[in-house]
Design a protein around this motif. Structure first.
Motif, mmCIF file in Angstrom:
data_model
loop_
_atom_site.group_PDB
_atom_site.id
_atom_site.type_symbol
_atom_site.label_atom_id
_atom_site.label_comp_id
_atom_site.label_asym_id
_atom_site.label_seq_id
_atom_site.Cartn_x
_atom_site.Cartn_y
_atom_site.Cartn_z
ATOM 1 N N LEU A 136 0.854 -1.185 0.000
ATOM 2 C CA LEU A 136 0.000 0.000 0.000
ATOM 3 C C LEU A 136 0.888 1.233 0.000
ATOM 4 N N ASN A 166 -7.866 6.520 -0.408
ATOM 5 C CA ASN A 166 -7.568 5.278 0.312
ATOM 6 C C ASN A 166 -6.112 4.851 0.252
ATOM 7 N N ASN A 172 -3.077 0.565 -4.007
ATOM 8 C CA ASN A 172 -2.673 -0.823 -3.866
ATOM 9 C C ASN A 172 -3.255 -1.540 -5.071
ATOM 10 N N HIS A 232 -4.238 -4.576 -5.700
ATOM 11 C CA HIS A 232 -5.408 -5.438 -5.514
ATOM 12 C C HIS A 232 -6.671 -4.619 -5.262
ATOM 13 N N GLU A 233 -6.530 -3.604 -4.391
ATOM 14 C CA GLU A 233 -7.685 -2.777 -4.048
ATOM 15 C C GLU A 233 -8.247 -2.102 -5.292
ATOM 16 N N LEU A 234 -7.344 -1.444 -6.043
ATOM 17 C CA LEU A 234 -7.813 -0.661 -7.173
ATOM 18 C C LEU A 234 -8.396 -1.541 -8.262
ATOM 19 N N SER A 270 -9.912 -4.301 -7.832
ATOM 20 C CA SER A 270 -11.218 -4.843 -7.464
ATOM 21 C C SER A 270 -12.315 -3.797 -7.646
ATOM 22 N N ILE A 271 -11.926 -2.512 -7.682
ATOM 23 C CA ILE A 271 -12.915 -1.468 -7.990
ATOM 24 C C ILE A 271 -13.476 -1.699 -9.394
ATOM 25 N N ASP A 292 -19.257 -5.136 0.862
ATOM 26 C CA ASP A 292 -18.717 -5.418 -0.466
ATOM 27 C C ASP A 292 -19.640 -6.294 -1.292
#
Lengths: 356, 292
Positions: free
Chosen positions: B118, B212, B215, B217-219, B221-222, B265
């Motif tokens: 991150l 946020n 990262n 993975h985070e982005l 998954s958006i 989620d």
């Protein structure tokens, strides 16, 4: 005794029965019998535990891939939730065998039936939806099932997972890779046999009609929705069966492996193997499983050599990169998959020296 | 009440960003009927490019922003040219599979380059952007996000309404064959729509990154969260994307605030299934009448 048939140099079929034949020549039948004999009589006794492990994973993946191919390749309904259905099968088998003490030969088929029902529930949107809308609905199904697997703690024990009792069949304990090899490959043989013959019946023809043009199929009197649901059910049944075997083979189940990536892997197997080809799904399963293992071994090797310690630390990126690249290359250059490549190779031998 | 209002403000701000990222997705779908599973990766690519330029390259923020936009535009253009153009006219599953492959490939590449950690952007938003209404505070990142979002929304509205390229794009979206026969260069429009979509994705990636941290993975998954948004709004409506985004944003923050954070989620996807069953073409989508 009739004369053995050889491959003709083209398509000379005159009757529908010829079109429906499983083996186009007697040699095909002979070689298949030899192949099956070698698979059961030689392979498990000469290969080591690691090879057997890989073969077992290939077998499980093949069962699920055959199921997905019935849905995508033959009925034309794209599902992004196959990985979750595998998870439903694995969890059902685990719960049935631990809470209800069912033996493995009842719990795996029951798990497959439960998964078929769940698959039908998630196939209901196909009444109104098709194409990419249906794909998105199954994507949502994947997330919802994944959520339930983790958070329905009363049933699935959440993130702790469930440990299964050892499998036993007819009083014999199925333990170790070699015994599982027989269990998995006999199941694979049965499922492939069912699938091949399902496609030759009225159901299979209805599936293909729906894939080719659903409006025309409806016009010809095929109850489209009922057959779509049936296709979802058959496909999830296969996924559930594979999931149940997986659960027994892996001894414990957790929700982690059954994520979107697994669904994508199964779609990749079907595409890379060949849409609308039962043999193709097996080629695809072999290809993807070997690719995964190869990449894992390769990155392990890289880590041990210490050439790129930074890169070697993280094996997942290379896997995803190569995996994505393989899908892209197949879609761009051989969209009909390995089955088509194999057909081209075979026919160029057969037609030699007059191939064109 | 305060809690409720605060949640509402957060929901609208987050939703607006979902809306902006969905806009790029809708643009590609409208122009070329391609459903882009690699949208989240385009988002992440923009955010990471901006991060590299500002934090490691030491460029001033505005220069980095413009460079990022240019680079993303080129990236989108190249992706269309190399991967999507050979598939024009091919069956749906191949196109879906290709974008899934692209997403996997891009994700792998980005993880190799930047790793799964991150990162946070250097703080460049002035403290004066922080707004207070009585007990509700809007942190500067949300105000910044709101301003950037509204600005680009207006800009794209004008672009589609008045510029010739925008009108070409709308014509292709409306009726591809008719546009072709009137001399619109359809393939160029496809490439342009991918370029613009990547650019919009980069903007939303940067804004999300400010909120946020970034990262891979985070982005990425958006990119999947875009689906409920566009289905709710209608797959081919840009206004619908923004409104759908706000609705999903509100739904998410309220679920997170009142029910449970783990449900947060999944709730968009549950809504997605319900919407698909009741109103498959969304609130603002074009209804294709075809009965079987």
């Amino acid at each position: 005794m009739r004369r053995p048939t050889f491959h003709p140099c083209g398509n000379f079929k005159e009757r529908y029965e010829e079109e429906l034949k499983v083996f186009s020549t007697d040699f095909g039948r002979l070689w298949s019998a030899v192949g099956v004999a070698i698979l059961f009589a030689v392979v498990p006794f000469v290969s080591g535990p690691y090879t057997l492990y890989i073969l077992n994973m290939v077998g499980i993946a093949s069962i699920a891939a055959v199921g997905l191919n019935i849905l995508i390749g033959f009925t034309g309904q794209i599902s992004l939730g196959h990985g979750a259905f595998l998870g439903v099968g694995a969890y059902s088998a685990a719960i049935l065998s631990t809470n209800l003490n069912m033996p493995c030969w009842i719990s795996v088929p029951s798990a497959a039936l439960i998964t078929a029902i769940v698959g039908m529930i998630f196939g209901v949107p196909s009444v109104r939806l098709k194409g990419l809308y249906l794909t998105i609905a199954t994507l949502a199904g994947q997330f919802i099932i994944e959520y339930l697997l983790v958070h329905w703690e009363g049933l699935t024990r959440g993130t702790m997972g469930i440990t299964l009792p050892p499998a036993s069949l007819l009083g014999i304990d199925v333990a170790g890779d070699r015994n599982f090899f027989f269990l998995i490959y006999v199941s694979l043989g049965l499922t492939v046999w069912t699938a091949v013959n399902l496609i030759r019946t009225k159901f299979g023809r209805a599936f293909i009609a729906i894939r080719d043009n659903d409006r025309a199929a409806e016009g010809m009197g095929i109850p489209v929705f009922r057959y779509k649901l049936l296709s979802f059910a058959v496909s999830s049944f296969y996924a559930g069966f594979a999931g149940g075997l997986w659960a027994y083979y892996m001894v414990s189940v957790t929700s982690e492996p059954f994520n979107l990536l697994l669904s994508v892997e199964y779609i990749a197997m079907v595409i890379i193997g060949g849409l609308g080809s039962i043999a193709g799904s097996i080629y695809g399963a072999v290809f993807i499983t070997l690719l995964n293992e190869g990449l894992r071994l390769g990155t392990d090797l890289l880590m041990n050599m210490n050439l790129f310690p930074e890169v070697g630390l993280n094996i997942a990126p290379i896997r995803e990169l190569v995996f994505g690249l393989a899908i892209i290359l197949f879609v761009l250059f051989e969209p009909k998959g390995i089955a088509e490549v194999w057909r081209i190779i075979r026919s160029s031998f057969r037609l030699w020296p007059f191939s064109y | 009440m305060e809690f409720f209002l605060q949640l509402m403000v957060n929901g609208v701000c987050i939703g607006l960003i979902y809306g902006i990222s969905a806009m790029g997705f809708v643009m590609i779908f409208k122009a070329s009927s391609v459903i882009n599973f690699a949208h989240g990766e385009l988002l992440a690519a923009g955010a990471f490019f901006f991060f590299t330029l500002t934090a490691w390259g030491g460029l001033p923020v505005y220069a980095a922003f413009i460079l990022t936009l240019a680079a993303s535009f080129i990236l989108g253009f190249i992706v269309e040219r190399l991967f999507l153009r050979p598939l024009i006219g091919e069956p749906l599953i191949e196109v879906i599979m290709l974008t899934i492959g692209l997403s996997s490939m891009f994700k792998g590449m980005m993880l190799l380059l930047w790793g799964g950690n991150l990162y946070t952007f250097p703080d460049f938003l002035p403290e004066s952007l922080s707004l207070r209404f009585g007990a509700i505070t809007i942190p500067p990142v949300y105000t910044g996000a709101l301003i950037i979002g509204a600005f680009f929304l207006a800009l794209f509205g004008l672009f589609f309404k008045y510029s010739s390229q925008g009108i070409f794009m709308r014509s292709v979206a409306d009726n591809q064959t008719a546009a072709l026969s009137l001399g619109v260069h359809v393939k160029r429009v496809f490439a342009l729509s991918w370029g613009i979509a990547a650019l919009v994705a980069a903007i939303s990636g940067i804004v999300l990154g400010i909120i946020n941290g970034i990262n891979v993975h985070e982005l990425s998954s958006i990119g999947l969260k875009v689906f409920p948004v566009v289905i709710l709004g209608g797959l081919d409506s840009i206004t619908g994307a923004v409104i759908g985004g706000i609705l999903i944003g509100l739904l998410e923050t309220f679920t997170g605030g009142y029910l449970s954070t783990s449900l947060k989620d999944v709730i968009p996807f549950i809504v997605l299934v319900i919407v698909l069953l009741i109103k498959p073409y969304g609130l603002f989508g074009l209804v294709e009448i075809e009965r079987v």
